[in-house]
Design an enzyme around this catalytic site. Structure first.
Site, PDB file in Angstrom:
ATOM      1  N   TYR A  79      30.439  44.423  36.905  1.00  0.00           N
ATOM      2  CA  TYR A  79      31.271  44.744  37.412  1.00  0.00           C
ATOM      3  C   TYR A  79      32.678  44.356  36.697  1.00  0.00           C
ATOM      4  O   TYR A  79      33.281  45.064  36.469  1.00  0.00           O
ATOM      5  CB  TYR A  79      31.581  42.966  38.330  1.00  0.00           C
ATOM      6  CG  TYR A  79      32.814  42.948  38.490  1.00  0.00           C
ATOM      7  CD1 TYR A  79      33.190  43.344  39.934  1.00  0.00           C
ATOM      8  CD2 TYR A  79      33.525  41.974  38.166  1.00  0.00           C
ATOM      9  CE1 TYR A  79      34.243  42.915  40.275  1.00  0.00           C
ATOM     10  CE2 TYR A  79      35.221  41.725  38.415  1.00  0.00           C
ATOM     11  CZ  TYR A  79      35.243  41.656  40.062  1.00  0.00           C
ATOM     12  OH  TYR A  79      36.262  40.970  40.795  1.00  0.00           O
ATOM     13  N   LYS A 117      35.475  47.323  36.710  1.00  0.00           N
ATOM     14  CA  LYS A 117      36.761  47.141  36.277  1.00  0.00           C
ATOM     15  C   LYS A 117      37.207  47.810  35.592  1.00  0.00           C
ATOM     16  O   LYS A 117      38.978  48.100  34.972  1.00  0.00           O
ATOM     17  CB  LYS A 117      36.932  45.952  36.843  1.00  0.00           C
ATOM     18  CG  LYS A 117      36.247  45.757  37.890  1.00  0.00           C
ATOM     19  CD  LYS A 117      37.178  45.968  38.723  1.00  0.00           C
ATOM     20  CE  LYS A 117      36.563  45.124  40.607  1.00  0.00           C
ATOM     21  NZ  LYS A 117      37.659  45.771  41.837  1.00  0.00           N
ATOM     22  N   VAL A 132      40.617  34.117  43.777  1.00  0.00           N
ATOM     23  CA  VAL A 132      40.594  33.461  45.067  1.00  0.00           C
ATOM     24  C   VAL A 132      39.521  33.468  45.602  1.00  0.00           C
ATOM     25  O   VAL A 132      38.137  33.575  45.329  1.00  0.00           O
ATOM     26  CB  VAL A 132      41.462  34.880  45.439  1.00  0.00           C
ATOM     27  CG1 VAL A 132      41.870  34.661  46.790  1.00  0.00           C
ATOM     28  CG2 VAL A 132      42.919  35.388  44.646  1.00  0.00           C
ATOM     29  N   THR A 148      36.092  33.693  47.671  1.00  0.00           N
ATOM     30  CA  THR A 148      36.607  34.720  49.206  1.00  0.00           C
ATOM     31  C   THR A 148      34.619  34.598  48.759  1.00  0.00           C
ATOM     32  O   THR A 148      34.551  33.840  48.402  1.00  0.00           O
ATOM     33  CB  THR A 148      36.523  35.721  48.419  1.00  0.00           C
ATOM     34  OG1 THR A 148      36.016  36.088  47.687  1.00  0.00           O
ATOM     35  CG2 THR A 148      38.178  36.104  47.843  1.00  0.00           C
TER      36      THR A 148
END
Length: 277
Positions: free
Chosen positions: A164, A168, A197, A199
């Site tokens: 990840y 990114k 956030v 999720t």
């Protein structure tokens, strides 16, 4: 007598295309942009979730187009983009939101290679596929904006999330290569992090275990709306973190950001005689 404040630019008649639009941040963005008057093209792998997002968007009177596609597939993404174009017209805003995070949170040398590449390819190949499907038409019209949903892990890395973090960071590197050339062609490219956030993806991340201070997604949605309106064009090519940044303050200092080459991914030179200067 002070001048009256400008009215926000209307987004009616414009088209947004959002990947990973069936849930999480992608769904929030789709609904937020629809509420501002944009027609929305929705891409994802789960037809039921996409249809549900489309129904909510339609309540705002927005035109919608749903396409099931795996963003890692060049063919599927191009077919999805063509379907959105046929239904809604040229895309004014592309949001590359589809993404995965490492499962298992193990060190790089212990990760499952297949899963590692699934994460990396979803985040990078998926973004590249969508950009290459949409960008040529934007360049032809000399008009368009692209948002890559990025993360602070791109610059602060975490051993548990090597795929990840690396993926990114790769998007930041891509922006550093393309940003100026795209701007000269009327297309503005942004990397924006929404913060942590709540999720489905973040709930499954070890780094978020027991977390209670989730980031409000509203500033991120508002920032993407401002991107669509062209308000943030001076910040194109810069990494933005809506969970922490004051965008108006950054806008006021946009010239200094450019002069310092700040908020970009670069290698720092080792003194004035270093060849990379």
């Amino acid at each position: 007598m002070s001048a009256a404040p400008r009215s926000p630019r209307s987004l009616r008649g414009q088209v947004a295309l959002i990947t990973g639009a069936g849930r999480g941040i992608g769904r929030l963005l789709a609904v937020g942009l629809a509420a501002e008057g944009m027609a929305v093209g929705l891409i994802g792998r789960d037809r039921r979730r996409l249809d549900d997002t489309a129904r909510v968007c339609a309540r705002h009177g927005a035109g919608t187009a749903v396409s099931v596609a795996d963003v890692r597939s060049v063919k599927e993404v191009r077919e999805a983009a063509q379907a959105v174009f046929a239904a809604l017209g040229p895309v004014d805003l592309l949001v590359n939101n589809a993404g995965l995070a490492d499962r298992g949170e193990t060190p790089f040398w212990e990760t499952d290679p297949e899963h590692w590449w699934e994460v990396f390819e979803t985040n990078v190949r998926g973004t590249v596929n969508a950009c290459q499907a949409i960008m040529p038409e934007m360049i032809r019209r000399r008009s368009g904006r692209i948002v890559n949903v990025n993360s602070a892990l791109a610059v602060k890395g975490d051993l548990r999330y090597s795929a990840y973090s690396g993926s990114k960071a790769s998007l930041l590197a891509l922006t550093s290569v393309l940003g100026t050339s795209l701007t000269e062609r009327g297309v503005h490219l942004f990397d924006i992090s929404p913060g942590m956030v709540r999720t489905d993806m973040t709930l499954g991340m070890a780094v978020c275990a027991g977390r209670e201070d989730w980031t409000d997604p509203a500033p991120f949605v508002a920032a993407v709306v401002r991107v669509a309106r062209g308000e943030l064009d001076p910040l194109a090519g810069r990494f933005l973190h809506t969970g922490r940044d004051d965008l108006d303050q950054l806008l006021a200092g946009a010239e200094r950001l450019r002069a310092a080459d700040a908020r970009t991914l670069r290698m720092r030179a080792h003194g004035q005689s270093d060849w990379i200067v």
